[in-house]
Design a protein around this motif. Sequence first.
Motif, mmCIF file in Angstrom:
data_model
loop_
_atom_site.group_PDB
_atom_site.id
_atom_site.type_symbol
_atom_site.label_atom_id
_atom_site.label_comp_id
_atom_site.label_asym_id
_atom_site.label_seq_id
_atom_site.Cartn_x
_atom_site.Cartn_y
_atom_site.Cartn_z
ATOM 1 N N ALA A 173 24.412 17.078 -31.089
ATOM 2 C CA ALA A 173 23.932 17.084 -29.664
ATOM 3 C C ALA A 173 23.137 14.781 -30.091
ATOM 4 O O ALA A 173 23.298 14.420 -28.795
ATOM 5 N N PHE A 174 22.460 15.114 -30.628
ATOM 6 C CA PHE A 174 21.506 14.445 -30.431
ATOM 7 C C PHE A 174 21.048 13.357 -32.008
ATOM 8 O O PHE A 174 20.806 12.244 -32.208
ATOM 9 N N GLY A 175 22.525 13.765 -33.176
ATOM 10 C CA GLY A 175 21.370 12.711 -34.283
ATOM 11 C C GLY A 175 20.936 13.569 -35.093
ATOM 12 O O GLY A 175 20.648 12.387 -35.954
ATOM 13 N N GLN A 176 20.363 14.243 -34.784
ATOM 14 C CA GLN A 176 18.760 14.403 -35.446
ATOM 15 C C GLN A 176 18.511 15.890 -35.694
ATOM 16 O O GLN A 176 18.788 16.866 -34.752
ATOM 17 N N PRO A 177 17.782 16.680 -36.484
ATOM 18 C CA PRO A 177 17.532 18.098 -36.936
ATOM 19 C C PRO A 177 16.371 18.232 -36.001
ATOM 20 O O PRO A 177 15.627 17.694 -35.447
ATOM 21 N N PRO A 178 16.201 19.416 -36.251
ATOM 22 C CA PRO A 178 14.843 19.381 -35.247
ATOM 23 C C PRO A 178 13.902 19.127 -35.681
ATOM 24 O O PRO A 178 12.863 19.021 -35.029
ATOM 25 N N GLN A 179 13.496 19.606 -37.258
ATOM 26 C CA GLN A 179 11.969 18.764 -37.395
ATOM 27 C C GLN A 179 11.843 17.670 -36.803
ATOM 28 O O GLN A 179 11.118 17.164 -36.916
ATOM 29 N N VAL A 180 12.958 16.951 -36.682
ATOM 30 C CA VAL A 180 12.600 15.165 -36.277
ATOM 31 C C VAL A 180 12.078 14.994 -35.329
ATOM 32 O O VAL A 180 11.776 14.913 -34.413
ATOM 33 N N ILE A 181 12.967 16.147 -33.942
ATOM 34 C CA ILE A 181 12.849 15.937 -32.648
ATOM 35 C C ILE A 181 10.870 16.333 -32.672
ATOM 36 O O ILE A 181 10.463 16.153 -31.647
ATOM 37 N N GLN A 201 34.116 21.351 -19.976
ATOM 38 C CA GLN A 201 34.328 21.828 -21.080
ATOM 39 C C GLN A 201 34.523 23.178 -21.382
ATOM 40 O O GLN A 201 34.778 23.782 -19.838
ATOM 41 N N SER A 202 34.809 23.331 -22.368
ATOM 42 C CA SER A 202 34.945 24.858 -22.433
ATOM 43 C C SER A 202 33.263 26.277 -22.411
ATOM 44 O O SER A 202 32.516 25.617 -22.201
ATOM 45 N N PRO A 203 33.037 27.005 -21.998
ATOM 46 C CA PRO A 203 32.142 27.784 -21.907
ATOM 47 C C PRO A 203 31.042 27.659 -23.046
ATOM 48 O O PRO A 203 29.907 27.785 -22.988
ATOM 49 N N ALA A 204 32.463 27.384 -24.370
ATOM 50 C CA ALA A 204 31.529 27.877 -25.964
ATOM 51 C C ALA A 204 30.678 26.915 -25.851
ATOM 52 O O ALA A 204 29.590 26.587 -26.264
ATOM 53 N N LYS A 205 31.364 25.591 -25.518
ATOM 54 C CA LYS A 205 30.572 24.371 -25.734
ATOM 55 C C LYS A 205 29.210 24.674 -24.074
ATOM 56 O O LYS A 205 27.980 23.497 -24.954
ATOM 57 N N ALA A 206 29.316 24.451 -22.980
ATOM 58 C CA ALA A 206 28.645 24.734 -22.311
ATOM 59 C C ALA A 206 27.310 25.206 -22.203
ATOM 60 O O ALA A 206 25.633 24.719 -22.974
ATOM 61 N N VAL A 207 27.770 26.245 -23.182
ATOM 62 C CA VAL A 207 26.729 27.242 -23.685
ATOM 63 C C VAL A 207 25.706 26.403 -24.499
ATOM 64 O O VAL A 207 25.151 26.486 -25.003
ATOM 65 N N GLU A 208 26.761 26.230 -26.093
ATOM 66 C CA GLU A 208 25.915 25.515 -26.820
ATOM 67 C C GLU A 208 24.741 24.530 -26.240
ATOM 68 O O GLU A 208 23.784 23.777 -26.211
ATOM 69 N N ASN A 209 25.266 23.652 -24.784
ATOM 70 C CA ASN A 209 24.764 22.814 -24.339
ATOM 71 C C ASN A 209 23.809 23.312 -23.342
ATOM 72 O O ASN A 209 22.207 22.520 -23.748
ATOM 73 N N LEU A 210 23.644 24.396 -22.767
ATOM 74 C CA LEU A 210 21.993 24.680 -22.577
ATOM 75 C C LEU A 210 21.608 25.519 -23.355
ATOM 76 O O LEU A 210 19.954 24.708 -23.458
ATOM 77 N N ARG A 211 22.126 25.812 -24.633
ATOM 78 C CA ARG A 211 21.172 26.224 -25.758
ATOM 79 C C ARG A 211 20.090 25.543 -26.640
ATOM 80 O O ARG A 211 18.710 25.657 -26.694
ATOM 81 N N VAL A 212 20.776 23.667 -26.912
ATOM 82 C CA VAL A 212 20.277 23.003 -27.264
ATOM 83 C C VAL A 212 19.356 22.389 -26.753
ATOM 84 O O VAL A 212 18.701 22.162 -27.178
ATOM 85 N N GLU A 213 19.681 22.504 -25.382
ATOM 86 C CA GLU A 213 18.457 22.166 -23.797
ATOM 87 C C GLU A 213 17.244 23.015 -24.089
ATOM 88 O O GLU A 213 15.785 22.305 -24.260
ATOM 89 N N ALA A 214 17.224 24.037 -24.243
ATOM 90 C CA ALA A 214 15.901 24.800 -24.037
ATOM 91 C C ALA A 214 15.352 25.011 -25.794
ATOM 92 O O ALA A 214 14.236 24.515 -25.180
ATOM 93 N N ALA A 215 16.544 24.703 -27.091
ATOM 94 C CA ALA A 215 15.700 25.290 -27.998
ATOM 95 C C ALA A 215 14.692 23.919 -28.151
ATOM 96 O O ALA A 215 13.918 23.465 -28.806
ATOM 97 N N ARG A 216 15.386 22.556 -28.091
ATOM 98 C CA ARG A 216 14.284 20.708 -27.777
ATOM 99 C C ARG A 216 13.526 20.843 -27.265
ATOM 100 O O ARG A 216 12.046 20.662 -28.177
ATOM 101 N N LEU A 217 13.239 21.582 -25.830
ATOM 102 C CA LEU A 217 11.569 22.000 -25.644
ATOM 103 C C LEU A 217 11.515 22.544 -25.835
ATOM 104 O O LEU A 217 9.947 22.677 -26.021
ATOM 105 N N MET A 218 11.786 24.033 -26.572
ATOM 106 C CA MET A 218 10.840 24.835 -27.350
ATOM 107 C C MET A 218 9.859 24.183 -28.809
ATOM 108 O O MET A 218 8.938 24.227 -28.988
ATOM 109 N N MET A 219 11.312 23.338 -29.275
ATOM 110 C CA MET A 219 10.890 22.464 -30.585
ATOM 111 C C MET A 219 9.830 21.483 -30.364
ATOM 112 O O MET A 219 8.504 20.957 -31.049
ATOM 113 N N GLU A 220 9.573 20.809 -29.281
ATOM 114 C CA GLU A 220 8.812 19.402 -28.800
ATOM 115 C C GLU A 220 6.976 20.322 -28.184
ATOM 116 O O GLU A 220 6.220 19.866 -28.362
#
Length: 314
Positions: free
Chosen positions: A296-304, A249-268
């Motif tokens: 990443a998930f095919g769904q917006p944060p509100q659905v998660i 992966q590119s560094p930018a994509k990897a950082v986005e993946n880490l951000r999405v993972e952290a954001a998903r946990l906070m949303m849940e």
Amino acid sequence: MQRIAFLLYPGFQVMSLAAASVFEFANIGVREPIYDISYVSETGGRIVSSIGMAVETIAFGDPALDTLIISGAPAEVVPTEGERRFMQAALAASRRLASICTGAYFLAHAGLLDGRRATTHWSVARDIQTRFPRIKMEEDRIFIIDGPVWTSAGMTAGVDLALAMVEKDRGIDLARAVAKKLVVYHRRAGGQSQFSALLEMEPKSDRIQNALAYAKGNLRTPLSVEQLAEAAHLSPRQFSRAFRSETGQSPAKAVENLRVEAARLMMEEGRHSIDVVAQETGFADRERMRRAFLRAFGQPPQVIRRNAQRDSLA
């Protein structure tokens, strides 16, 4: 006292029984035991696991339990007619019916997941979905509660499932105390991904691992290639080349993946607004986070968040 029974069969996986420790320590944590734990099988007697360890079981009896938990196995095992009948009777007479890992096959063969949301180990989720199309399989979930039927992903996700049961039965304080005794995280939300962004990348060198650790600890900041390269003690050019070579992966994509993972946990977890989650995980605004979630998930944060809240209320 609530009767918790684990259904075992020849070749079951011992890891499924880790969930029993959750109920054991819940009993230890209160003055009077609240769970009566037993192991049942169609024939009773010694049932040999996939690793060769045997467990003494009692033969099927009254299906009116509080909770019947179906253990998993390294490969698909089709239930016997007796096992099907017992599970069907237990669903009608008990409060909860659950499966750990590939135990979902047992429930699927018995028709007990038809029309329900369910999850299982990621490696067999699509096979189950293909063979049992009436199941609403969600392959990237830790556990799912659909009415009286609970299903979990593989291996340690059974512990998350059991902790959620204790929380439902006796409150979050006891569940937290049990998790602390077991030295596990309390608790992964049911909707949390079975996958870890860091594990998916599997960096080989300490330098790239250090850069990723730095990124995960500083998601709120812009995280330029220059910053990450400095954390890895490489020039930006060397870093970008080595990073892509090791992670794919590119560094930018990897950082986005880490951000999405952290954001998903906070949303849940549901403690913060979408705007705060976006700021804390470095997306800067909710629209950028929404686009990343869709990728990443095919769904917006509100659905998660809504799915996580639905599971918590089930």
